[in-house]
Design a protein around this motif. Sequence first.
Motif, PDB file in Angstrom:
ATOM      1  N   HIS A  39       7.377  54.297  70.943  1.00  0.00           N
ATOM      2  CA  HIS A  39       7.061  54.996  69.762  1.00  0.00           C
ATOM      3  C   HIS A  39       7.301  54.066  68.451  1.00  0.00           C
ATOM      4  O   HIS A  39       6.367  53.974  67.630  1.00  0.00           O
ATOM      5  CB  HIS A  39       8.001  56.140  69.665  1.00  0.00           C
ATOM      6  N   LEU A  40       8.537  53.265  68.384  1.00  0.00           N
ATOM      7  CA  LEU A  40       8.806  52.677  67.152  1.00  0.00           C
ATOM      8  C   LEU A  40       7.856  51.355  66.981  1.00  0.00           C
ATOM      9  O   LEU A  40       7.335  50.942  65.911  1.00  0.00           O
ATOM     10  CB  LEU A  40      10.194  52.247  66.959  1.00  0.00           C
ATOM     11  N   ALA A  41       7.758  50.724  68.319  1.00  0.00           N
ATOM     12  CA  ALA A  41       6.969  49.396  68.278  1.00  0.00           C
ATOM     13  C   ALA A  41       5.461  49.501  67.759  1.00  0.00           C
ATOM     14  O   ALA A  41       4.879  48.714  67.265  1.00  0.00           O
ATOM     15  CB  ALA A  41       6.926  48.947  69.613  1.00  0.00           C
ATOM     16  N   LYS A  42       4.903  50.902  68.088  1.00  0.00           N
ATOM     17  CA  LYS A  42       3.504  51.252  67.703  1.00  0.00           C
ATOM     18  C   LYS A  42       3.235  51.088  66.049  1.00  0.00           C
ATOM     19  O   LYS A  42       2.155  51.346  65.588  1.00  0.00           O
ATOM     20  CB  LYS A  42       3.299  52.679  68.171  1.00  0.00           C
ATOM     21  N   ARG A  43       4.413  51.238  65.577  1.00  0.00           N
ATOM     22  CA  ARG A  43       4.383  51.152  63.695  1.00  0.00           C
ATOM     23  C   ARG A  43       3.565  49.789  63.357  1.00  0.00           C
ATOM     24  O   ARG A  43       3.008  49.530  62.523  1.00  0.00           O
ATOM     25  CB  ARG A  43       5.750  51.179  63.014  1.00  0.00           C
ATOM     26  N   GLY A  44       3.734  48.901  64.462  1.00  0.00           N
ATOM     27  CA  GLY A  44       3.039  47.568  64.306  1.00  0.00           C
ATOM     28  C   GLY A  44       3.896  46.583  63.503  1.00  0.00           C
ATOM     29  O   GLY A  44       4.892  46.710  63.008  1.00  0.00           O
ATOM     30  N   GLY A  45       3.291  45.413  63.263  1.00  0.00           N
ATOM     31  CA  GLY A  45       4.064  44.215  62.377  1.00  0.00           C
ATOM     32  C   GLY A  45       5.408  44.053  62.952  1.00  0.00           C
ATOM     33  O   GLY A  45       5.582  43.862  64.286  1.00  0.00           O
ATOM     34  N   ALA A  46       6.371  44.062  62.035  1.00  0.00           N
ATOM     35  CA  ALA A  46       7.627  43.612  62.536  1.00  0.00           C
ATOM     36  C   ALA A  46       8.239  44.647  63.661  1.00  0.00           C
ATOM     37  O   ALA A  46       9.083  44.307  64.328  1.00  0.00           O
ATOM     38  CB  ALA A  46       8.656  43.754  61.395  1.00  0.00           C
ATOM     39  N   TRP A  47       8.002  45.735  63.772  1.00  0.00           N
ATOM     40  CA  TRP A  47       8.350  46.777  64.663  1.00  0.00           C
ATOM     41  C   TRP A  47       7.980  46.166  65.963  1.00  0.00           C
ATOM     42  O   TRP A  47       8.487  46.888  67.122  1.00  0.00           O
ATOM     43  CB  TRP A  47       7.720  48.161  64.432  1.00  0.00           C
ATOM     44  N   GLU A  48       6.851  45.379  66.188  1.00  0.00           N
ATOM     45  CA  GLU A  48       6.657  44.986  67.365  1.00  0.00           C
ATOM     46  C   GLU A  48       7.849  44.146  68.191  1.00  0.00           C
ATOM     47  O   GLU A  48       7.970  43.855  69.374  1.00  0.00           O
ATOM     48  CB  GLU A  48       5.511  44.227  67.574  1.00  0.00           C
ATOM     49  N   ALA A  49       8.986  44.065  67.357  1.00  0.00           N
ATOM     50  CA  ALA A  49       9.964  43.426  68.064  1.00  0.00           C
ATOM     51  C   ALA A  49      10.774  44.198  68.955  1.00  0.00           C
ATOM     52  O   ALA A  49      11.504  43.733  69.903  1.00  0.00           O
ATOM     53  CB  ALA A  49      11.131  43.132  66.957  1.00  0.00           C
TER      54      ALA A  49
END
Length: 86
Positions: A39-49
């Motif tokens: 869910h958090l990674a779907k925010r994209g950008g740096a959140w893909e970490a």
Amino acid sequence: MPMSIKVLYFASLRETLGYSHETLTLPDTIDTVGALRGHLAKRGGAWEALQEGRNVRAAINQEMVGPESVVRDRDEIAFFPPVTGG
């Protein structure tokens, strides 16, 4: 019913994301640590970490857990990179 949790980010994750913590209200579909990471990674950008497959550890209420661990209302979830010593 949606649940409210506190999420903490440590070490390089904190630096990458620009956050040390946040409080989130989660939809009913997010009920495990793995689902929360996705869910958090779907925010994209740096959140893909936080994407699955990245080397990130997690704890619920200061206890180490795996991706299948259940998240409950008012839990404190911490994400951090593996710690190395030497």
